[in-house]
Scaffold this active site. Sequence first.
Site, PDB file in Angstrom:
ATOM      1  N   LEU A  40       0.837  -1.204   0.000  1.00  0.00           N
ATOM      2  CA  LEU A  40       0.000   0.000   0.000  1.00  0.00           C
ATOM      3  C   LEU A  40       0.873   1.255   0.000  1.00  0.00           C
ATOM      4  N   GLY A  41       0.252   2.408  -0.221  1.00  0.00           N
ATOM      5  CA  GLY A  41       0.998   3.676  -0.119  1.00  0.00           C
ATOM      6  C   GLY A  41       1.294   4.348  -1.447  1.00  0.00           C
ATOM      7  N   LYS A  53      13.368  10.781   0.208  1.00  0.00           N
ATOM      8  CA  LYS A  53      13.788  11.504   1.426  1.00  0.00           C
ATOM      9  C   LYS A  53      14.764  10.673   2.254  1.00  0.00           C
ATOM     10  N   VAL A 235      17.046  17.939 -24.959  1.00  0.00           N
ATOM     11  CA  VAL A 235      17.643  16.647 -25.299  1.00  0.00           C
ATOM     12  C   VAL A 235      16.897  16.115 -26.512  1.00  0.00           C
ATOM     13  N   ARG A 271       5.322  14.273 -14.748  1.00  0.00           N
ATOM     14  CA  ARG A 271       4.528  13.048 -14.601  1.00  0.00           C
ATOM     15  C   ARG A 271       3.166  13.256 -15.259  1.00  0.00           C
ATOM     16  N   ASP A 311      -3.215  13.010  -8.030  1.00  0.00           N
ATOM     17  CA  ASP A 311      -2.438  13.337  -9.233  1.00  0.00           C
ATOM     18  C   ASP A 311      -3.227  13.147 -10.530  1.00  0.00           C
ATOM     19  N   HIS A 442      13.205  32.395  20.060  1.00  0.00           N
ATOM     20  CA  HIS A 442      14.591  32.707  19.683  1.00  0.00           C
ATOM     21  C   HIS A 442      15.527  31.688  20.329  1.00  0.00           C
TER      22      HIS A 442
HETATM   23  P1  FAD Z   1      -0.218   7.623  -6.290  1.00  0.00           P
HETATM   24  O1  FAD Z   1       0.578   7.798  -5.084  1.00  0.00           O
HETATM   25  O2  FAD Z   1       0.463   7.606  -7.608  1.00  0.00           O
HETATM   26  O3  FAD Z   1      -1.002   6.249  -6.083  1.00  0.00           O
HETATM   27  C1  FAD Z   1      -1.818   5.702  -7.066  1.00  0.00           C
HETATM   28  C2  FAD Z   1      -1.845   4.206  -6.902  1.00  0.00           C
HETATM   29  O4  FAD Z   1      -2.842   3.683  -7.763  1.00  0.00           O
HETATM   30  C3  FAD Z   1      -0.550   3.509  -7.280  1.00  0.00           C
HETATM   31  O5  FAD Z   1      -0.164   2.615  -6.265  1.00  0.00           O
HETATM   32  C4  FAD Z   1      -0.892   2.759  -8.562  1.00  0.00           C
HETATM   33  O6  FAD Z   1      -0.172   1.543  -8.684  1.00  0.00           O
HETATM   34  C5  FAD Z   1      -2.362   2.487  -8.354  1.00  0.00           C
HETATM   35  N1  FAD Z   1      -3.104   2.298  -9.607  1.00  0.00           N
HETATM   36  C6  FAD Z   1      -3.068   3.031 -10.740  1.00  0.00           C
HETATM   37  N2  FAD Z   1      -3.935   2.558 -11.639  1.00  0.00           N
HETATM   38  C7  FAD Z   1      -4.542   1.500 -11.052  1.00  0.00           C
HETATM   39  C8  FAD Z   1      -5.538   0.597 -11.474  1.00  0.00           C
HETATM   40  N3  FAD Z   1      -6.135   0.680 -12.669  1.00  0.00           N
HETATM   41  N4  FAD Z   1      -5.914  -0.372 -10.616  1.00  0.00           N
HETATM   42  C9  FAD Z   1      -5.357  -0.490  -9.387  1.00  0.00           C
HETATM   43  N5  FAD Z   1      -4.414   0.348  -8.941  1.00  0.00           N
HETATM   44  C10 FAD Z   1      -4.014   1.330  -9.764  1.00  0.00           C
HETATM   45  N6  FAD Z   1       5.074  14.648  -3.278  1.00  0.00           N
HETATM   46  C11 FAD Z   1       5.202  15.358  -2.135  1.00  0.00           C
HETATM   47  O7  FAD Z   1       4.235  15.988  -1.704  1.00  0.00           O
HETATM   48  N7  FAD Z   1       6.381  15.380  -1.433  1.00  0.00           N
HETATM   49  C12 FAD Z   1       7.475  14.725  -1.865  1.00  0.00           C
HETATM   50  O8  FAD Z   1       8.523  14.773  -1.212  1.00  0.00           O
HETATM   51  C13 FAD Z   1       7.388  13.983  -3.077  1.00  0.00           C
HETATM   52  N8  FAD Z   1       8.454  13.303  -3.537  1.00  0.00           N
HETATM   53  C14 FAD Z   1       8.331  12.571  -4.681  1.00  0.00           C
HETATM   54  C15 FAD Z   1       9.451  11.902  -5.156  1.00  0.00           C
HETATM   55  C16 FAD Z   1       9.367  11.148  -6.306  1.00  0.00           C
HETATM   56  C17 FAD Z   1      10.590  10.421  -6.803  1.00  0.00           C
HETATM   57  C18 FAD Z   1       8.126  11.042  -7.003  1.00  0.00           C
HETATM   58  C19 FAD Z   1       8.016  10.203  -8.237  1.00  0.00           C
HETATM   59  C20 FAD Z   1       7.014  11.719  -6.547  1.00  0.00           C
HETATM   60  C21 FAD Z   1       7.104  12.497  -5.385  1.00  0.00           C
HETATM   61  N9  FAD Z   1       6.015  13.214  -4.900  1.00  0.00           N
HETATM   62  C22 FAD Z   1       6.141  13.965  -3.755  1.00  0.00           C
HETATM   63  C23 FAD Z   1       4.703  13.200  -5.578  1.00  0.00           C
HETATM   64  C24 FAD Z   1       3.755  12.217  -4.865  1.00  0.00           C
HETATM   65  O9  FAD Z   1       4.335  10.938  -4.836  1.00  0.00           O
HETATM   66  C25 FAD Z   1       2.414  12.184  -5.581  1.00  0.00           C
HETATM   67  O10 FAD Z   1       1.906  13.502  -5.693  1.00  0.00           O
HETATM   68  C26 FAD Z   1       1.414  11.343  -4.798  1.00  0.00           C
HETATM   69  O11 FAD Z   1       1.891  10.038  -4.616  1.00  0.00           O
HETATM   70  C27 FAD Z   1       0.067  11.313  -5.507  1.00  0.00           C
HETATM   71  O12 FAD Z   1      -0.804  10.534  -4.764  1.00  0.00           O
HETATM   72  P2  FAD Z   1      -2.032   9.778  -5.440  1.00  0.00           P
HETATM   73  O13 FAD Z   1      -2.740   9.084  -4.321  1.00  0.00           O
HETATM   74  O14 FAD Z   1      -2.794  10.692  -6.309  1.00  0.00           O
HETATM   75  O15 FAD Z   1      -1.377   8.693  -6.430  1.00  0.00           O
HETATM   76  P1  NAI Z   2       8.705  18.894 -12.834  1.00  0.00           P
HETATM   77  O1  NAI Z   2       7.509  19.321 -13.590  1.00  0.00           O
HETATM   78  O2  NAI Z   2       8.922  19.385 -11.451  1.00  0.00           O
HETATM   79  O3  NAI Z   2      10.027  19.266 -13.643  1.00  0.00           O
HETATM   80  C1  NAI Z   2      10.248  18.829 -14.947  1.00  0.00           C
HETATM   81  C2  NAI Z   2      11.288  19.737 -15.565  1.00  0.00           C
HETATM   82  O4  NAI Z   2      11.677  19.187 -16.807  1.00  0.00           O
HETATM   83  C3  NAI Z   2      10.778  21.140 -15.843  1.00  0.00           C
HETATM   84  O5  NAI Z   2      11.699  22.067 -15.352  1.00  0.00           O
HETATM   85  C4  NAI Z   2      10.646  21.181 -17.362  1.00  0.00           C
HETATM   86  O6  NAI Z   2      10.851  22.469 -17.895  1.00  0.00           O
HETATM   87  C5  NAI Z   2      11.753  20.229 -17.755  1.00  0.00           C
HETATM   88  N1  NAI Z   2      11.599  19.616 -19.079  1.00  0.00           N
HETATM   89  C6  NAI Z   2      10.455  19.189 -19.672  1.00  0.00           C
HETATM   90  N2  NAI Z   2      10.732  18.640 -20.874  1.00  0.00           N
HETATM   91  C7  NAI Z   2      12.078  18.716 -21.020  1.00  0.00           C
HETATM   92  C8  NAI Z   2      12.973  18.308 -22.050  1.00  0.00           C
HETATM   93  N3  NAI Z   2      12.540  17.696 -23.141  1.00  0.00           N
HETATM   94  N4  NAI Z   2      14.296  18.546 -21.876  1.00  0.00           N
HETATM   95  C9  NAI Z   2      14.758  19.161 -20.759  1.00  0.00           C
HETATM   96  N5  NAI Z   2      13.942  19.570 -19.753  1.00  0.00           N
HETATM   97  C10 NAI Z   2      12.626  19.341 -19.890  1.00  0.00           C
HETATM   98  O7  NAI Z   2       8.658  17.295 -12.899  1.00  0.00           O
HETATM   99  P2  NAI Z   2       9.499  16.197 -12.121  1.00  0.00           P
HETATM  100  O8  NAI Z   2      10.727  16.783 -11.548  1.00  0.00           O
HETATM  101  O9  NAI Z   2       9.595  15.058 -13.054  1.00  0.00           O
HETATM  102  O10 NAI Z   2       8.529  15.823 -10.943  1.00  0.00           O
HETATM  103  C11 NAI Z   2       7.201  15.325 -11.222  1.00  0.00           C
HETATM  104  C12 NAI Z   2       6.252  15.696 -10.139  1.00  0.00           C
HETATM  105  O11 NAI Z   2       6.535  14.988  -8.956  1.00  0.00           O
HETATM  106  C13 NAI Z   2       6.318  17.164  -9.809  1.00  0.00           C
HETATM  107  O12 NAI Z   2       5.229  17.792 -10.416  1.00  0.00           O
HETATM  108  C14 NAI Z   2       6.203  17.246  -8.348  1.00  0.00           C
HETATM  109  O13 NAI Z   2       4.962  17.769  -8.013  1.00  0.00           O
HETATM  110  C15 NAI Z   2       6.303  15.817  -7.845  1.00  0.00           C
HETATM  111  N6  NAI Z   2       7.435  15.732  -6.910  1.00  0.00           N
HETATM  112  C16 NAI Z   2       7.379  16.444  -5.760  1.00  0.00           C
HETATM  113  C17 NAI Z   2       8.437  16.442  -4.887  1.00  0.00           C
HETATM  114  C18 NAI Z   2       8.358  17.273  -3.656  1.00  0.00           C
HETATM  115  O14 NAI Z   2       7.279  17.725  -3.329  1.00  0.00           O
HETATM  116  N7  NAI Z   2       9.445  17.503  -2.951  1.00  0.00           N
HETATM  117  C19 NAI Z   2       9.631  15.648  -5.126  1.00  0.00           C
HETATM  118  C20 NAI Z   2       9.602  14.962  -6.387  1.00  0.00           C
HETATM  119  C21 NAI Z   2       8.520  15.003  -7.218  1.00  0.00           C
END
Ligand code: FAD
Ligand code: NAI
Length: 463
Positions: A40-41, A53, A235, A271, A311, A442
Amino acid sequence: MAENNYDVLVIGAGPGGYVAAIRAAQLGLRVACADARETLGGTCLNVGCIPSKALLHASEYFDAAANGAMAKMGIKVTPELDLDAMHGQRRDAVKQLTGGIEFLFRKNKVTWLKGRASFTDAHTVQVGDQAVTATNIVIATGSAVTPLPGVTVDGEVVVDSTGALEFAKVPEHLVVIGGGVIGLELGSVWRRLGAKVTVVEYLDQILPGFDGDVRKDANRVFKKQGLEFRLDTKVTGVTVQGGKASVSVEPAQGGEGETIQADAVLVAIGRRPNTDGLGLDQIGLGVNARGQIETDHDFHTAVPGVWAIGDVIPGLMLAHKAEDEGIAVAENIAGQHGIVNHAIIPSVVYTWPEMAGVGLTEEAARAKGEVKVGKFPMAGNSRAKTNHEPDGFVKIIADAQTDRVLGVWAIASVAGTMIAQAAQAMEFGATSEDIAYTCHAHPTHSEAIKEAAMAVRGKAIHV
Ligand code: FAD
Ligand code: NAI
């Protein structure tokens, strides 16, 4: 009641879905939650927020030992990297937290259905080999990596964020495509552990969506740490031969191209919503041009009884936004009034220092009307100075007429924690004067928020 019939079926057990399921069960509804993963999660706990993290935290310690920050405080150490152990503690964090949700499901009597879900009609979903019916169905299927044409993710040399959490050895040269949140967080991890890191960003500055001053200063801070940036660059393709990558780049507006050699390439260009195979056509539900499911303010989709959160719908792709929508949708299903204020959702980049913001950027606020801006440097904050953290600032943007706070942005070691105060103040409709006259302990980093609020009226003390 038939065994496979529920008041609420949630599809997806990420922070949106699992929170919606638990809240709905707490409100007395019979709830099931289906997810295709083994644990889950969702993205957040399995391959997103939590494992990233875990690596950021551990690599921060390694870097502090390696870059002289510890020696500066009288602690002489020569660190030795045990990458397997670092990955081990990451996997352990994920295991504990995903197991924690399993415990919460049992405690709240949420039925966990393992399997991919697909609509048969608006009240029936096929999950694996069983048909499940529900009065209300919440789509919380989250998002997946956006692919880049011409670049094939092979999971070894060319990876997405999931692969970049798993490198078995530190790459010599990592090219990151995309200077957004993932690129900077995971780029930071591998830079700290010894990789040369080059970030290729299409736009003229990193971190789109953040305040202009934060973007500019973040670029300066990361460069100081050794990250290299190729801005305004796109790219056009990646080829892999003998375990090495050749990354073809050219100026974003066209021009002569060149090739960058790398040991690993991380594709992090955003994404996109997960709706493939969900059977939306079976219920006549479409998606918008960005592939998102549209909802109204209460999270109803266009199909009665079908709701959507997280999302997969428009808005910031953040775990806490998904969680809040999960609570709200469950309350709405139960006949209550669940609300999410999408104007006040904090964003945090968990690098060193952290970058955070909530509300309007200065650029967006100025486009709407007259504003006053107060800025205070972390170099003037006694705690940051004592801790040898000279970089960063806090900036408060207030309405010029009403003084109401419109946005707060910060770069500071603990900016992610500090920004909660700003979000709360804004929820309460605070003015900059309200913050300026609130007593802050402080010595804390948060005093910089008070000083920035004082600076809105030109009266910060410690500058
Ligand atoms: P998700 O967490 O994507 O969960 C959806 C679930 O649905 C998944 O388990 C998937 O397998 C399942 N699913 C999809 N389709 C189906 C189907 N048809 N049947 C059954 N199951 C299905 N956000 C933050 O706020 N802070 C952060 O530090 C942060 N760090 C991140 C780091 C990375 C590397 C990435 C990739 C994302 C990060 N995010 C962060 C973004 C965050 O993970 C997402 O915004 C969040 O998980 C969205 O939650 P959700 O419940 O909408 O979907
Ligand atoms: P992002 O949208 O944050 O960044 C993607 C970057 O790629 C942008 O700067 C964009 O201009 C650039 N880009 C797009 N096409 C390109 C190309 N062809 N060549 C070069 N650069 C290009 O997306 P990212 O970093 O993939 O993260 C996805 C999502 O995950 C974010 O929207 C964020 O909300 C979530 N996330 C949140 C975190 C947090 O809250 N700390 C940590 C990691 C992810």
